[in-house]
Scaffold this active site. Structure first.
Site, PDB file in Angstrom:
ATOM      1  N   ASP A  35      -9.302 -10.364   9.195  1.00 35.37           N
ATOM      2  CA  ASP A  35      -9.385  -9.589   8.007  1.00 35.37           C
ATOM      3  C   ASP A  35     -10.759  -9.685   7.451  1.00 35.37           C
ATOM      4  O   ASP A  35     -11.750 -10.548   8.052  1.00 35.37           O
ATOM      5  CB  ASP A  35      -8.432 -10.066   6.951  1.00 35.37           C
ATOM      6  CG  ASP A  35      -7.159  -9.635   7.107  1.00 35.37           C
ATOM      7  OD1 ASP A  35      -7.139  -8.504   7.936  1.00 35.37           O
ATOM      8  OD2 ASP A  35      -6.148  -9.984   6.629  1.00 35.37           O
ATOM      9  N   LYS A  57     -10.191  -4.461   6.051  1.00 30.39           N
ATOM     10  CA  LYS A  57     -10.268  -3.117   5.502  1.00 30.39           C
ATOM     11  C   LYS A  57     -11.271  -3.097   4.354  1.00 30.39           C
ATOM     12  O   LYS A  57     -11.032  -3.995   3.388  1.00 30.39           O
ATOM     13  CB  LYS A  57      -8.626  -2.774   4.852  1.00 30.39           C
ATOM     14  CG  LYS A  57      -7.710  -3.051   5.842  1.00 30.39           C
ATOM     15  CD  LYS A  57      -6.266  -2.484   5.165  1.00 30.39           C
ATOM     16  CE  LYS A  57      -5.153  -3.189   5.803  1.00 30.39           C
ATOM     17  NZ  LYS A  57      -4.860  -4.658   5.132  1.00 30.39           N
ATOM     18  N   MET A 168      -7.607  -9.329  -7.036  1.00 27.55           N
ATOM     19  CA  MET A 168      -7.878  -8.150  -6.961  1.00 27.55           C
ATOM     20  C   MET A 168      -7.784  -7.383  -8.365  1.00 27.55           C
ATOM     21  O   MET A 168      -7.200  -6.302  -8.499  1.00 27.55           O
ATOM     22  CB  MET A 168      -6.793  -7.492  -6.274  1.00 27.55           C
ATOM     23  CG  MET A 168      -6.938  -7.800  -4.895  1.00 27.55           C
ATOM     24  SD  MET A 168      -5.811  -6.991  -3.686  1.00 27.55           S
ATOM     25  CE  MET A 168      -4.404  -8.163  -3.748  1.00 27.55           C
TER      26      MET A 168
END
Ligand code: SAH
Length: 263
Positions: A35, A57, A168
């Site tokens: 990742d 991503k 986040m």
């Protein structure tokens, strides 16, 4: 012969925070799917002939949809490979590790989960913020703010005591802190945002629930939001001194050079 998938937590950024078991897996891997947030230094531990696949991503551009990652895991395992799925922090903390395991079960592929040191705990620790402290915070709650609409975070259900840790959250921090105050959190509650904690680029901005969104506005993801009385320990317990150097790109170059040389 079917291979094996190891779902490995790579830790929060400092490469030294991977587990011994996780490191063993990397050193035996035939294929590593990694990742965006993993410590790049860890890839240096992978055998040179192993295949490295960046499935990271970017927030804006989904390079590998989750279904493609799962398909790759299954394909490589069916080809008899030892596959390491290397994820930032802990694979089961907002990492979609559960979904990947479900798919592996369905496909009849053996797997093991190697837990990792989550950023939720390690990033405050490197900022000198103990997530619990006797008499100050006896619990902590970890939330994700990936979507800022009210249905995503159940503000009314959040405990008013203890420490609140948000992953986040930075892109919607103004809305999140506004909602927290509207739901009864003290406006002067100590709060901080920590960018790339545990790495040489670590930056910490502290304030209160009221002003942290404005103060921390320059900080981009990945960053962690933390609110609670424990944040007040930061100035005295702040032990980690980031160097400001980032060696990650150089390590990738070295690896490519070695591969070219057939080392
Ligand atoms: N599974 C991971 C979390 C994945 S969600 C874990 O256990 O740590 C990704 C979010 O984690 C980022 O958007 C950020 O909020 C947080 N994060 C991960 N690494 C971080 C770091 N080094 N510093 C600050 N926040 C980090």
């Amino acid at each position: 012969m079917t291979g094996m998938v190891y779902l490995v937590g790579g830790g929060p950024g400092d490469p030294g925070l991977i587990t011994v078991k996780g490191l063993h897996c990397l050193r035996r891997a035939d294929v590593v799917l990694y990742d965006r947030l993993i410590a790049p230094e860890l890839l240096y531990e992978v055998p040179l002939q192993a295949e490295l696949i960046d499935v990271g991503k970017e927030p804006a551009q989904q390079r590998y949809p989750q279904s493609a990652i799962i398909a790759l895991l299954i394909e490589k395992a069916r080809a008899g490979k030892i596959v390491v799925r290397l994820k930032g922090g802990d694979p089961f903390v907002f990492g979609r590790g559960g979904e990947e395991c479900e798919a592996l079960v369905q496909a009849g592929i053996s797997f093991e989960v190697v837990p990792g040191v989550s950023s939720a705990l390690a990033v405050p620790a490197y900022a000198g913020i103990p997530v619990t402290h006797r008499d100050v915070a006896r619990s902590f709650t970890v939330i994700t703010g990936q979507t800022a609409d009210e249905t995503a975070i159940d503000y009314a259900a959040l405990p008013r005591q203890g420490t609140l840790i948000g992953l986040m959250c930075v892109q919607h921090l103004a809305e999140i802190t506004r909602q927290l105050i509207a739901h009864g959190f003290a406006a002067d509650l100590p709060a901080a945002v920590i960018y790339r904690g545990t790495t040489p680029e670590q930056v910490i901005i502290s304030g209160t629930l009221q002003d942290i969104a404005a103060k921390a506005q320059p900080l981009q993801p990945p960053a962690l939001f933390i609110a609670g009385e424990v944040v007040k320990f930061h100035p005295t317990l702040n032990w980690y001194e980031p160097t400001g150097h980032d060696y990650a790109d150089q390590l990738f170059d070295i690896r490519e050079d070695l591969q070219r040389m057939g080392a």
